[in-house]
Motif scaffolding. Structure first.
Motif, PDB file in Angstrom:
ATOM      1  N   GLY A   1       0.817  -1.203   0.000  1.00 42.35           N
ATOM      2  CA  GLY A   1       0.000   0.000   0.000  1.00 42.35           C
ATOM      3  C   GLY A   1       0.852   1.253   0.000  1.00 42.35           C
ATOM      4  N   PRO A   2       0.201   2.401  -0.013  1.00 47.28           N
ATOM      5  CA  PRO A   2       0.922   3.673  -0.075  1.00 47.28           C
ATOM      6  C   PRO A   2       1.344   4.174   1.309  1.00 47.28           C
ATOM      7  CG  PRO A   2      -1.424   4.076  -0.194  1.00 47.28           C
ATOM      8  CD  PRO A   2      -1.243   2.577  -0.149  1.00 47.28           C
ATOM      9  N   ALA A   3       2.414   4.958   1.297  1.00 49.14           N
ATOM     10  CA  ALA A   3       2.793   5.761   2.455  1.00 49.14           C
ATOM     11  C   ALA A   3       2.755   7.199   1.953  1.00 49.14           C
ATOM     12  CB  ALA A   3       4.177   5.372   2.954  1.00 49.14           C
ATOM     13  N   THR A   4       1.872   8.006   2.521  1.00 50.05           N
ATOM     14  CA  THR A   4       1.630   9.345   1.994  1.00 50.05           C
ATOM     15  C   THR A   4       1.938  10.422   3.021  1.00 50.05           C
ATOM     16  OG1 THR A   4      -0.683   9.242   2.668  1.00 50.05           O
ATOM     17  CG2 THR A   4      -0.185   8.512   0.444  1.00 50.05           C
ATOM     18  N   SER A   5       2.300  11.596   2.523  1.00 55.72           N
ATOM     19  CA  SER A   5       2.590  12.740   3.376  1.00 55.72           C
ATOM     20  C   SER A   5       2.424  14.016   2.569  1.00 55.72           C
ATOM     21  CB  SER A   5       4.024  12.650   3.897  1.00 55.72           C
ATOM     22  OG  SER A   5       4.393  13.852   4.523  1.00 55.72           O
ATOM     23  N   PRO A   6       1.872  15.071   3.179  1.00 60.18           N
ATOM     24  CA  PRO A   6       1.758  16.332   2.456  1.00 60.18           C
ATOM     25  C   PRO A   6       3.122  16.997   2.244  1.00 60.18           C
ATOM     26  CG  PRO A   6       0.803  16.508   4.658  1.00 60.18           C
ATOM     27  CD  PRO A   6       1.220  15.096   4.466  1.00 60.18           C
ATOM     28  N   SER A   7       4.111  16.740   3.122  1.00 63.04           N
ATOM     29  CA  SER A   7       5.404  17.412   3.008  1.00 63.04           C
ATOM     30  C   SER A   7       6.475  16.568   2.319  1.00 63.04           C
ATOM     31  CB  SER A   7       5.908  17.814   4.399  1.00 63.04           C
ATOM     32  OG  SER A   7       6.060  16.658   5.194  1.00 63.04           O
ATOM     33  N   ALA A   8       6.339  15.240   2.336  1.00 59.06           N
ATOM     34  CA  ALA A   8       7.305  14.356   1.672  1.00 59.06           C
ATOM     35  C   ALA A   8       6.594  13.656   0.522  1.00 59.06           C
ATOM     36  CB  ALA A   8       7.836  13.333   2.664  1.00 59.06           C
ATOM     37  N   GLY A   9       7.351  13.179  -0.431  1.00 57.62           N
ATOM     38  CA  GLY A   9       6.739  12.505  -1.569  1.00 57.62           C
ATOM     39  C   GLY A   9       6.118  11.178  -1.181  1.00 57.62           C
ATOM     40  N   ASP A  10       5.129  10.753  -1.936  1.00 58.15           N
ATOM     41  CA  ASP A  10       4.461   9.487  -1.681  1.00 58.15           C
ATOM     42  C   ASP A  10       5.330   8.327  -2.160  1.00 58.15           C
ATOM     43  OD1 ASP A  10       2.396  11.047  -0.817  1.00 58.15           O
ATOM     44  OD2 ASP A  10       1.107  10.669  -2.530  1.00 58.15           O
ATOM     45  N   ILE A  11       5.225   7.203  -1.473  1.00 57.96           N
ATOM     46  CA  ILE A  11       5.923   5.993  -1.873  1.00 57.96           C
ATOM     47  C   ILE A  11       4.959   4.812  -1.824  1.00 57.96           C
ATOM     48  CG2 ILE A  11       8.246   6.733  -1.178  1.00 57.96           C
ATOM     49  CD1 ILE A  11       7.899   5.173   1.424  1.00 57.96           C
ATOM     50  N   GLN A  12       5.283   3.770  -2.546  1.00 61.90           N
ATOM     51  CA  GLN A  12       4.545   2.510  -2.516  1.00 61.90           C
ATOM     52  C   GLN A  12       5.359   1.537  -1.677  1.00 61.90           C
ATOM     53  OE1 GLN A  12       1.552   1.634  -3.678  1.00 61.90           O
ATOM     54  NE2 GLN A  12       1.769  -0.485  -3.058  1.00 61.90           N
ATOM     55  N   VAL A  13       4.728   0.886  -0.683  1.00 61.17           N
ATOM     56  CA  VAL A  13       5.425  -0.006   0.244  1.00 61.17           C
ATOM     57  C   VAL A  13       4.931  -1.434   0.063  1.00 61.17           C
ATOM     58  CG1 VAL A  13       5.831  -0.524   2.684  1.00 61.17           C
ATOM     59  CG2 VAL A  13       5.699   1.851   1.933  1.00 61.17           C
ATOM     60  N   ASP A  14       5.871  -2.376   0.028  1.00 64.96           N
ATOM     61  CA  ASP A  14       5.565  -3.808   0.045  1.00 64.96           C
ATOM     62  C   ASP A  14       6.269  -4.405   1.255  1.00 64.96           C
ATOM     63  OD1 ASP A  14       4.031  -4.004  -2.386  1.00 64.96           O
ATOM     64  OD2 ASP A  14       5.911  -3.685  -3.458  1.00 64.96           O
TER      65      ASP A  14
END
Length: 128
Positions: free
Chosen positions: A31-44
């Motif tokens: 799933g995603p790891a999201t943040s308004p200040s850092a870029g989004d990443i996809q995590v497995d």
């Protein structure tokens, strides 16, 4: 007759004890790891018997390339209850300078885990 009943009871007890020791967190999560200040990443995340790996991918909107992305980072389970698991992500074991972090993952429901990382990203993983 009594001996076979006792033996059957013992087998049921042993089987249920072995089943109870299996982790409900074991498996593959994504799933995603999201943040308004850092870029989004996809995590497995893959967990099996108290250890596993975490891999993340940067999204295309990054201006710098993270050398730790797209690598299998070792993970170990530090503690676990029925609803919560604390993991240690050991990125420095793979590449000097990669992050080491502890994350607490909580069950939202039987197939979703949620956590907030140190950098403020909210991670929401679903069972694959």
């Amino acid at each position: 007759m009594r001996t076979s009943a006792k033996l059957a009871s013992l087998l049921v007890l042993f089987a249920s004890s072995a089943f109870a020791q299996q982790s409900t967190f074991d498996g593959k999560w994504s799933g995603p790891a999201t943040s308004p200040s850092a870029g989004d990443i996809q995590v497995d995340l893959t967990i099996a018997k108290g250890s596993g790996t975490m891999r993340y991918e940067q999204k295309v909107n990054y201006t710098t390339i993270d050398q730790c992305a797209n690598r299998d980072l070792p993970v170990s389970v530090k503690s676990q209850t029925a609803t919560e698991m604390v993991i240690a992500i050991q990125g420095a074991k793979v590449l000097k300078g990669c992050f080491d972090e502890t994350a607490t993952l909580k069950f939202v429901d039987g197939k979703t885990l949620q956590s907030t990382l140190k950098d403020g990203r909210t991670m929401k993983l679903s069972r694959k």
